[in-house]
Structures are given as structure tokens and as C-alpha cells.
Design a protein around this motif. Structure first.
Motif, PDB file in Angstrom:
ATOM      1  N   VAL A 117       0.843  -1.205   0.000  1.00  0.00           N
ATOM      2  CA  VAL A 117       0.000   0.000   0.000  1.00  0.00           C
ATOM      3  C   VAL A 117       0.876   1.252   0.000  1.00  0.00           C
ATOM      4  CG1 VAL A 117      -1.626   1.369   1.365  1.00  0.00           C
ATOM      5  CG2 VAL A 117      -1.980  -1.089   1.106  1.00  0.00           C
ATOM      6  N   SER A 118       1.891   1.273   0.872  1.00  0.00           N
ATOM      7  CA  SER A 118       2.772   2.435   0.968  1.00  0.00           C
ATOM      8  C   SER A 118       3.523   2.669  -0.337  1.00  0.00           C
ATOM      9  CB  SER A 118       3.762   2.221   2.119  1.00  0.00           C
ATOM     10  OG  SER A 118       4.672   3.294   2.196  1.00  0.00           O
ATOM     11  N   LEU A 119       4.003   1.597  -0.942  1.00  0.00           N
ATOM     12  CA  LEU A 119       4.747   1.707  -2.198  1.00  0.00           C
ATOM     13  C   LEU A 119       3.897   2.320  -3.295  1.00  0.00           C
ATOM     14  CD1 LEU A 119       7.104   1.052  -4.148  1.00  0.00           C
ATOM     15  CD2 LEU A 119       6.151  -1.257  -4.350  1.00  0.00           C
ATOM     16  N   LEU A 120       2.710   1.763  -3.499  1.00  0.00           N
ATOM     17  CA  LEU A 120       1.857   2.244  -4.582  1.00  0.00           C
ATOM     18  C   LEU A 120       1.327   3.646  -4.305  1.00  0.00           C
ATOM     19  CD1 LEU A 120      -0.068  -1.035  -5.448  1.00  0.00           C
ATOM     20  CD2 LEU A 120       1.613   0.157  -6.857  1.00  0.00           C
ATOM     21  N   THR A 121       1.033   3.950  -3.050  1.00  0.00           N
ATOM     22  CA  THR A 121       0.577   5.294  -2.701  1.00  0.00           C
ATOM     23  C   THR A 121       1.658   6.327  -2.998  1.00  0.00           C
ATOM     24  OG1 THR A 121      -0.868   4.446  -0.954  1.00  0.00           O
ATOM     25  CG2 THR A 121      -0.297   6.769  -0.851  1.00  0.00           C
ATOM     26  N   SER A 122       2.876   6.040  -2.562  1.00  0.00           N
ATOM     27  CA  SER A 122       3.982   6.968  -2.801  1.00  0.00           C
ATOM     28  C   SER A 122       4.235   7.163  -4.288  1.00  0.00           C
ATOM     29  CB  SER A 122       5.258   6.444  -2.130  1.00  0.00           C
ATOM     30  OG  SER A 122       5.099   6.350  -0.733  1.00  0.00           O
ATOM     31  N   ALA A 123       4.194   6.068  -5.051  1.00  0.00           N
ATOM     32  CA  ALA A 123       4.435   6.161  -6.491  1.00  0.00           C
ATOM     33  C   ALA A 123       3.355   6.988  -7.184  1.00  0.00           C
ATOM     34  CB  ALA A 123       4.508   4.760  -7.089  1.00  0.00           C
ATOM     35  N   CYS A 124       2.103   6.793  -6.788  1.00  0.00           N
ATOM     36  CA  CYS A 124       1.000   7.538  -7.409  1.00  0.00           C
ATOM     37  C   CYS A 124       1.066   9.027  -7.074  1.00  0.00           C
ATOM     38  CB  CYS A 124      -0.340   6.965  -6.950  1.00  0.00           C
ATOM     39  SG  CYS A 124      -0.735   5.357  -7.676  1.00  0.00           S
ATOM     40  N   LEU A 125       1.450   9.353  -5.840  1.00  0.00           N
ATOM     41  CA  LEU A 125       1.563  10.755  -5.450  1.00  0.00           C
ATOM     42  C   LEU A 125       2.741  11.430  -6.144  1.00  0.00           C
ATOM     43  CD1 LEU A 125       0.879  10.500  -1.598  1.00  0.00           C
ATOM     44  CD2 LEU A 125      -0.633  11.471  -3.351  1.00  0.00           C
TER      45      LEU A 125
END
Length: 210
Positions: A174-182
């Protein structure tokens, strides 16, 4: 096939694993950093072959002289050392090559081994973090292809989000994909157009491990 070489490999990764938490990354220039990254990723990708080749080694006094399954974990963790970018910002082409190398690790996210999955996710997170100082267009060019829907890494990440029963691994994904999307609008775009995790194939081992 050499017992001494196998022991040297294991000791090297044990040392690199300890160096990840230090500030050694600041001392590495791009050329040696990329040489090391290529070598470690190649070792990880061919790990099963090395494991098999060393199986019949005679061993050494007090040491097996063989590559063992647990050798994979410090090797994966050491990748962060060669991705981490304190200052200055890495050139776009260097991060693009790093992303292409790490993309090959995507299938390991389907392994029935939490330590392996965590190691790959940490390497991916380090790549995203290294891209934070890039201009937005450059960031899109590096991370957009990395998270493309057809990539095994993306497919396994989406499956982890949907099916992981391991709270730590689920949180990492979750953290990985959230950071990448932001960080990169292109990542959000490609993920929105990707097949849903519910539609993706779900290997049996992924349900039990991660």
C-alpha cells in the motif's frame, strides 16, 4: 562449484546487509553503484542456478561451502544500498536503468516466502524514493514504465493488495503504490487502466505466504 567462493559470496552479502543502514550510499558514485546493482540483481535472478550448482560442494572446515536458500534475503536487502540516493539527485538515465533492472525482480513477489517479498518491496520503495527529486516529467518517464500493467511487478503488487494476509507485506505494498502515485501522475494513470486484482491470476502460494 567452489566452496571458498560460496563462503565469500555469503560473507559479502552479510557485510552489505549491515551497510544498508549506514550512510555508505553517500560515498558511491554512479558508475560503481550501477556495476554493483547489475551484479547483485543478476545474482538474485540466477539464484536458483547458483543454489543447484553449489549443492555438491565438499565444504570447508566449519562451513558448508554451499549457497543456502537464506543467502537470497541479504542479497535482496543489499539492493537498497545501491538504489538509495541521499544527495545529489541521480541522472534520469541512471534511475531508468535501475528501474529496468529491478523490474526483473517482479515475479519474486509471488514467492511463498515473506522475507523474499519484503526484500523486493523494499528495493522497489527505494527506487520510488530515489525519484523524489526528479522533475515531474522525468519521474513519469522512469516510474510510468516500471508500473506498467503488463509488468509482472505490477500484477503481483495488485494481487498482494487484494489477497495478502500478511499485515506487514500488505502495508508495504500500500505504501509503495501510494507513494508512487503521489509522485508520478503516469503511475496513477497506468494503474487505473490496469486489470483489477480480482481479475488477475492468483497463484496458490501467494494466498498462503504474503
Amino acid at each position: 562449484r567452489n566452496s571458498l567462493n560460496c563462503e565469500l559470496v555469503k560473507e559479502t552479502f552479510a557485510v552489505l546487509d549491515k551497510m544498508v543502514v549506514a550512510e555508505v550510499a553517500k560515498l558511491l558514485s554512479d558508475e560503481p553503484r550501477m556495476k554493483c546493482l547489475r551484479t547483485v540483481v543478476a545474482f538474485v535472478l540466477h539464484f536458483e542456478a547458483y543454489l543447484e550448482v553449489s549443492r555438491d560442494n565438499a565444504g570447508l572446515p566449519g562451513a558448508s561451502g554451499k549457497i543456502s536458500p537464506v543467502t537470497l534475503h541479504p542479497a535482496l536487502r543489499s539492493i537498497v544500498l545501491f538504489i538509495a540516493r541521499p544527495v545529489p539527485v541521480a541522472p534520469e538515465e541512471v534511475l531508468a536503468e535501475s528501474a529496468e533492472l529491478l523490474a526483473g525482480l517482479g515475479p519474486l513477489l509471488g514467492r511463498n516466502c515473506p522475507a523474499t517479498v519484503e526484500g523486493v518491496l523494499s528495493a522497489f520503495a527505494a527506487l520510488v524514493q530515489a525519484c523524489t527529486k526528479l522533475q515531474s516529467d522525468a519521474c513519469n518517464r522512469v516510474l510510468g514504465p516500471f508500473f506498467a500493467p503488463e509488468r509482472p511487478a505490477t500484477q503481483h503488487l495488485l494481487a498482494l493488495l487484494a489477497h495478502s494476509s500478511n499485515p506487514k507485506i500488505h502495508g508495504q505494498a500500500v505504501s509503495l503504490l501510494t507513494s508512487a502515485c503521489l509522485l508520478a501522475s503516469e503511475v496513477l494513470r497506468v494503474l487505473v487502466t490496469a486489470p483489477t486484482a480480482a481479475d488477475a491470476d492468483r497463484p496458490e502460494d501467494r494466498r498462503t505466504s504474503a
